[in-house]
Write a protein that holds these residues in place. Structure first.
Motif, PDB file in Angstrom:
ATOM      1  N   THR A 178      -3.930  -0.575   9.984  1.00 37.65           N
ATOM      2  CA  THR A 178      -4.490  -0.422   8.584  1.00 37.65           C
ATOM      3  C   THR A 178      -5.386   0.664   8.527  1.00 37.65           C
ATOM      4  O   THR A 178      -5.658   1.654   8.080  1.00 37.65           O
ATOM      5  N   SER A 201      -6.317  -6.634   6.883  1.00 40.66           N
ATOM      6  CA  SER A 201      -5.809  -5.157   6.429  1.00 40.66           C
ATOM      7  C   SER A 201      -6.730  -4.981   5.584  1.00 40.66           C
ATOM      8  O   SER A 201      -7.143  -3.618   5.596  1.00 40.66           O
ATOM      9  N   THR A 218       0.676  -0.888   0.130  1.00 42.03           N
ATOM     10  CA  THR A 218       0.360   0.112  -0.480  1.00 42.03           C
ATOM     11  C   THR A 218       0.923   1.499  -0.585  1.00 42.03           C
ATOM     12  O   THR A 218       0.533   2.419  -0.549  1.00 42.03           O
TER      13      THR A 218
END
Length: 428
Positions: free
Chosen positions: A258, A378, A38
């Motif tokens: 997250t 996540s 990410t």
């Protein structure tokens, strides 16, 4: 019954234990997982939105669905690691991952970017980290915690380097060049390095774990912590309480971390500070991980993993309390330091946990299942924070509720020592 070992020559002659070469390649695999993480992909998002005039909600939804889809596939990837071995899998995965980067340079509609996201998450975030996680426990036993901490440095360096590097390359050389840069490195550097240097087990080249030749008395030294040599299957592991309690203990950080990271800019600006300071907070959490990684590996070779995990969750609960109460930059910086230390010990202890509890024979299948749980956690993490903000106009309520999760994890870890193996049931 032991596996049949096919003896091979060392790829290169070394005056030191060849496992250190394998460890370097494993750390590189962690580093090259970066284009699918990410922190790297996020740098491209605004450029796609501007280029195609897509809404942020559309691209976010596609990314979440792709992440969830990749997580559901990871159990199957783990089975293939057990079947084909890490050498073949790393070679195949890094090559296809490079092709996925080329794909991302040429997308022009939402379906194409969904497919690209799916392969980036499956091959990068998932497989390029799962393969070395199942490889290194074969090569290191008494030094397992230390070796896994060294391996994790590849990911730490990538998380610090890739965001500014991608930002510079996109701005100076273009989005297409940036994806081709990573694709070329994966196919022409990572792929051949994996094939040439990786061997699945030290026994393949006449060695035993930790750098001792066969027959050396040091090969019989008992580890300082419990390490299973039993051939646990995934099915057997799933019959144990420890397996499911530890699944909970790895999902909690995935979900919480997250959620916090995704909304960090909003959390910090809500407290009256700039978005630039929010980025600074995230960078502090990454930087502190470098020196603490070595300490984590050292302690995990000496302290039972479930005890250290339980103690570590006090840090996560403390970090949530700090960011909840923070009204100054100093408090937020302390939060970043505490959270960074937690993340180091969580990552390394999770790497140590599964081979120590369930052995190495079917580690790919077991780790593949646990990776599925991590990725699903996540993908769901940002949602409750976003709903809370829309409903309450802030994050106070959701953080108070979220603090319950690490408190429960403390209990779950403490009551989950290594299970006892039996061939029939997996646990007495």
């Amino acid at each position: 019954m032991e596996d049949n070992i096919v003896l091979e020559e060392k790829p290169i002659k070394t005056s030191f234990y060849y496992g250190w070469i394998v460890l370097i390649i494993a750390a590189l695999s962690y580093f090259f997982s970066g284009p699918g993480q990410t922190y790297s992909i996020s740098i491209f998002i605004d450029h796609y939105i501007d280029k195609f005039n897509w809404s942020r909600s559309l691209i976010s939804s596609l990314y979440s669905m792709a992440t969830l889809g990749s997580g559901l596939i990871m159990t199957g990837v783990g089975r293939y690691i057990d079947k084909l071995g890490q050498r073949k899998m790393l070679t195949i995965v890094s090559f296809v991952f490079g092709l996925a980067c080329f794909w991302m340079s040429s997308i022009f509609n939402p379906i194409m970017i969904f497919i690209g996201f799916l392969f980036l998450r499956l091959l990068g975030q998932g497989s390029m980290t799962l393969i070395p996680q199942t490889l290194i426990p074969h090569w290191f036993k008494n030094k397992r915690g230390f070796a896994l901490s060294i391996m994790g440095l590849g990911g730490v360096i990538a998380s610090s380097l890739l965001p500014p590097l991608n930002n510079w390359m996109i701005g100076s050389l273009g989005l297409k060049f940036t994806w081709w840069f990573w694709g070329i490195l994966l196919i022409f550097l990572m792929t051949p390095l994996g094939w040439f240097f990786i061997r699945n087990k030290p026994e393949n080249i006449g060695l035993t774990p930790d750098g001792v030749e066969k027959g050396d008395f040091r090969a019989k030294i008992t580890p300082r912590v419990y390490m299973s040599n039993d051939p646990w299957t995934l099915k057997q592991a799933m019959t144990t309480r420890a397996f499911w309690f530890m699944i909970y203990c790895i999902v909690v950080p995935s979900l919480v971390n997250t959620g916090l990271t995704f909304h960090m800019v909003s959390i910090v600006t809500e407290k009256g500070f700039s978005s630039g300071f929010a980025a600074y907070i995230l960078s502090i959490s990454a930087i502190i991980r470098l020196p603490i990684t070595f300490l984590a590996g050292y302690l995990l070779d000496r302290i039972r993993v479930h005890i250290l995990k339980a103690v570590n969750f006090f840090l996560l609960a403390g970090a949530l309390f700090l960011i909840l109460q923070a009204d100054s930059k100093i408090t937020l910086i302390i939060y970043a330091l505490v959270h960074g230390v937690f993340m180091v010990f969580d990552n390394v202890s999770t790497g140590v946990l599964w081979p120590n509890y369930f052995g190495n024979k079917y580690l790919g299948s077991i780790r593949g299942f646990t990776m599925t749980a991590i990725v699903i956690g996540s993908s769901l993490g940002p949602l409750p924070f976003g709903i809370a903000y829309d409903h309450f106009g802030g994050y106070k309520e959701v953080m108070i509720i979220t603090m319950i999760l690490p408190i429960l994890a403390i209990i779950a870890a403490f009551v989950s020592p290594p299970p006892e193996y039996t061939a029939e049931k997996g646990e007495k």
